[in-house]
Design a protein around this motif. Structure first.
Motif, PDB file in Angstrom:
ATOM      1  N   ALA A 114      52.794  21.865 125.699  1.00 15.18           N
ATOM      2  CA  ALA A 114      51.699  22.766 126.062  1.00 15.18           C
ATOM      3  C   ALA A 114      50.596  22.635 125.036  1.00 15.18           C
ATOM      4  N   ALA A 115      49.384  22.942 125.462  1.00 17.21           N
ATOM      5  CA  ALA A 115      48.230  22.989 124.568  1.00 17.21           C
ATOM      6  C   ALA A 115      47.737  24.419 124.482  1.00 17.21           C
ATOM      7  N   VAL A 116      47.312  24.850 123.295  1.00 13.51           N
ATOM      8  CA  VAL A 116      46.686  26.161 123.138  1.00 13.51           C
ATOM      9  C   VAL A 116      45.396  25.981 122.350  1.00 13.51           C
ATOM     10  N   LEU A 117      44.385  26.766 122.696  1.00 16.01           N
ATOM     11  CA  LEU A 117      43.070  26.656 122.084  1.00 16.01           C
ATOM     12  C   LEU A 117      42.622  28.007 121.559  1.00 16.01           C
ATOM     13  N   SER A 118      41.841  27.963 120.499  1.00 20.23           N
ATOM     14  CA  SER A 118      41.172  29.173 120.012  1.00 20.23           C
ATOM     15  C   SER A 118      39.675  28.905 119.983  1.00 20.23           C
ATOM     16  N   ALA A 119      38.904  29.901 120.376  1.00 18.47           N
ATOM     17  CA  ALA A 119      37.459  29.739 120.415  1.00 18.47           C
ATOM     18  C   ALA A 119      36.761  31.064 120.166  1.00 18.47           C
ATOM     19  N   ARG A 120      35.553  30.975 119.660  1.00 21.40           N
ATOM     20  CA  ARG A 120      34.751  32.184 119.531  1.00 21.40           C
ATOM     21  C   ARG A 120      34.321  32.682 120.905  1.00 21.40           C
ATOM     22  N   ARG A 121      33.990  31.719 121.812  1.00 21.22           N
ATOM     23  CA  ARG A 121      33.471  32.163 123.095  1.00 21.22           C
ATOM     24  C   ARG A 121      33.825  31.241 124.262  1.00 21.22           C
ATOM     25  N   ALA A 122      33.490  29.939 124.208  1.00 22.75           N
ATOM     26  CA  ALA A 122      33.648  29.082 125.377  1.00 22.75           C
ATOM     27  C   ALA A 122      34.111  27.683 124.979  1.00 22.75           C
ATOM     28  N   GLY A 123      34.390  26.865 125.986  1.00 22.76           N
ATOM     29  CA  GLY A 123      34.803  25.479 125.769  1.00 22.76           C
ATOM     30  C   GLY A 123      36.296  25.255 125.798  1.00 22.76           C
ATOM     31  N   THR A 124      37.062  26.321 126.037  1.00 23.33           N
ATOM     32  CA  THR A 124      38.520  26.183 125.953  1.00 23.33           C
ATOM     33  C   THR A 124      39.120  25.380 127.106  1.00 23.33           C
ATOM     34  N   THR A 125      38.630  25.590 128.325  1.00 21.15           N
ATOM     35  CA  THR A 125      39.258  24.895 129.459  1.00 21.15           C
ATOM     36  C   THR A 125      38.984  23.402 129.410  1.00 21.15           C
ATOM     37  N   ALA A 126      37.793  23.008 128.972  1.00 18.43           N
ATOM     38  CA  ALA A 126      37.509  21.578 128.810  1.00 18.43           C
ATOM     39  C   ALA A 126      38.406  20.981 127.731  1.00 18.43           C
ATOM     40  N   SER A 127      38.620  21.726 126.658  1.00 19.03           N
ATOM     41  CA  SER A 127      39.471  21.250 125.567  1.00 19.03           C
ATOM     42  C   SER A 127      40.929  21.165 126.002  1.00 19.03           C
ATOM     43  N   LEU A 128      41.356  22.128 126.797  1.00 20.13           N
ATOM     44  CA  LEU A 128      42.718  22.119 127.327  1.00 20.13           C
ATOM     45  C   LEU A 128      42.970  20.841 128.122  1.00 20.13           C
ATOM     46  N   ASP A 129      42.006  20.468 128.930  1.00 20.92           N
ATOM     47  CA  ASP A 129      42.136  19.270 129.756  1.00 20.92           C
ATOM     48  C   ASP A 129      42.295  18.024 128.902  1.00 20.92           C
ATOM     49  N   VAL A 130      41.543  17.941 127.803  1.00 17.94           N
ATOM     50  CA  VAL A 130      41.608  16.767 126.938  1.00 17.94           C
ATOM     51  C   VAL A 130      43.009  16.607 126.342  1.00 17.94           C
ATOM     52  N   ILE A 131      43.556  17.680 125.795  1.00 17.72           N
ATOM     53  CA  ILE A 131      44.863  17.590 125.138  1.00 17.72           C
ATOM     54  C   ILE A 131      45.962  17.302 126.149  1.00 17.72           C
ATOM     55  N   GLN A 132      45.892  17.908 127.314  1.00 18.41           N
ATOM     56  CA  GLN A 132      46.957  17.732 128.303  1.00 18.41           C
ATOM     57  C   GLN A 132      47.045  16.298 128.822  1.00 18.41           C
ATOM     58  N   LYS A 133      45.982  15.525 128.707  1.00 18.06           N
ATOM     59  CA  LYS A 133      46.029  14.138 129.157  1.00 18.06           C
ATOM     60  C   LYS A 133      47.025  13.318 128.341  1.00 18.06           C
ATOM     61  N   TYR A 134      47.229  13.674 127.079  1.00 20.04           N
ATOM     62  CA  TYR A 134      48.253  12.990 126.284  1.00 20.04           C
ATOM     63  C   TYR A 134      49.635  13.203 126.900  1.00 20.04           C
ATOM     64  N   PHE A 135      49.871  14.416 127.385  1.00 22.49           N
ATOM     65  CA  PHE A 135      51.190  14.730 127.950  1.00 22.49           C
ATOM     66  C   PHE A 135      51.445  13.957 129.242  1.00 22.49           C
ATOM     67  N   THR A 136      50.441  13.916 130.091  1.00 21.81           N
ATOM     68  CA  THR A 136      50.659  13.345 131.411  1.00 21.81           C
ATOM     69  C   THR A 136      50.813  11.832 131.370  1.00 21.81           C
ATOM     70  N   ILE A 137      50.331  11.185 130.313  1.00 20.80           N
ATOM     71  CA  ILE A 137      50.511   9.740 130.219  1.00 20.80           C
ATOM     72  C   ILE A 137      51.874   9.391 129.625  1.00 20.80           C
ATOM     73  N   CYS A 138      52.577  10.391 129.100  1.00 23.92           N
ATOM     74  CA  CYS A 138      53.897  10.165 128.493  1.00 23.92           C
ATOM     75  C   CYS A 138      55.019  10.833 129.280  1.00 23.92           C
ATOM     76  N   SER A 139      54.793  11.125 130.542  1.00 27.18           N
ATOM     77  CA  SER A 139      55.830  11.718 131.407  1.00 27.18           C
ATOM     78  C   SER A 139      56.368  13.036 130.866  1.00 27.18           C
ATOM     79  N   MET A 140      55.493  13.835 130.263  1.00 29.06           N
ATOM     80  CA  MET A 140      55.907  15.115 129.696  1.00 29.06           C
ATOM     81  C   MET A 140      55.605  16.247 130.681  1.00 29.06           C
ATOM     82  N   PRO A 141      56.580  17.091 131.019  1.00 23.55           N
ATOM     83  CA  PRO A 141      56.278  18.276 131.831  1.00 23.55           C
ATOM     84  C   PRO A 141      55.288  19.179 131.097  1.00 23.55           C
TER      85      PRO A 141
END
Length: 205
Positions: A114-141
């Protein structure tokens, strides 16, 4: 069972750490062991595409990345945390993950993440997408929660006031614990992960 929680912030005890600690508490309440791994705030060399890790089994830069991959081999699940910079995860964390996943990808395959993000205000969902791409290329649930996995606050004390964000972290921990137990139960009953052959196609004109 053990989950590694990676703090990709330059601040060891900042907002990202608050989010990760809340996930860790929920995991521990469900009987899952946890370890917080701070990647540090020293300079981290980028991957130089030397491919030496294919020969040596480890990155040529012998730093926190190699230490983490060794721990990852024994871990059952992962949580990667990052602050948000310009609607993007920390470049420090992405450099760290580039090298860890390229040099030690087999240590992550078929393990929940799983990925978790901290932010003052915005940009978290875009950042979540970036980190999760590492998981999906390695067959990680990919483990989800009851909202997107982020907390709000510019300082740790502000994160502690984000009740919905903290609830999301706790639910994430519960969901990961449930999935880890399901995987363990399946393995006890002879259900192993699939074998995924790889075919590489280079598009050259």
């Amino acid at each position: 069972m053990q989950v590694l929680l990676v703090n990709g912030s330059s601040r060891q005890n900042g907002c990202t750490n608050e989010a990760l600690r809340e996930v860790a508490r929920a995991l521990e309440e469900e009987g899952i062991g946890t370890e917080l791994f701070f990647i540090g705030n020293e300079a981290i060399p980028d991957c130089i595409a030397c491919r030496k890790c294919r020969q040596q089994g480890r990155c040529v830069f012998d730093d926190a990345v190699n230490a983490f991959v060794e721990k990852a081999k024994q871990a059952d699940g992962f949580v990667f945390g990052s602050p948000v910079y310009f609607a993007h995860p920390s470049a420090r964390l992405l450099t760290f993950m580039d090298r860890a996943f390229y040099s030690g990808g087999q240590a992550f395959a078929f393990k929940p993440a799983a990925a978790v993000l901290s932010a003052r205000r915005a940009g978290t969902t875009a950042s979540l997408d970036v980190i999760q791409k590492y998981f999906t290329i390695c067959s990680m649930p990919v483990v989800s929660s009851t909202y997107w996995n982020h907390v709000y606050g510019q300082q740790p004390e502000e994160v502690r006031e984000d009740q919905e964000g903290l609830m999301t972290m706790r639910n994430l921990g519960k969901n990961m614990a449930w999935l880890l137990k399901c995987i363990a139960l399946g393995r006890q009953n002879g259900l192993e992960h699939p074998e995924n052959p790889k075919v590489l196609t280079n598009f050259i004109r």
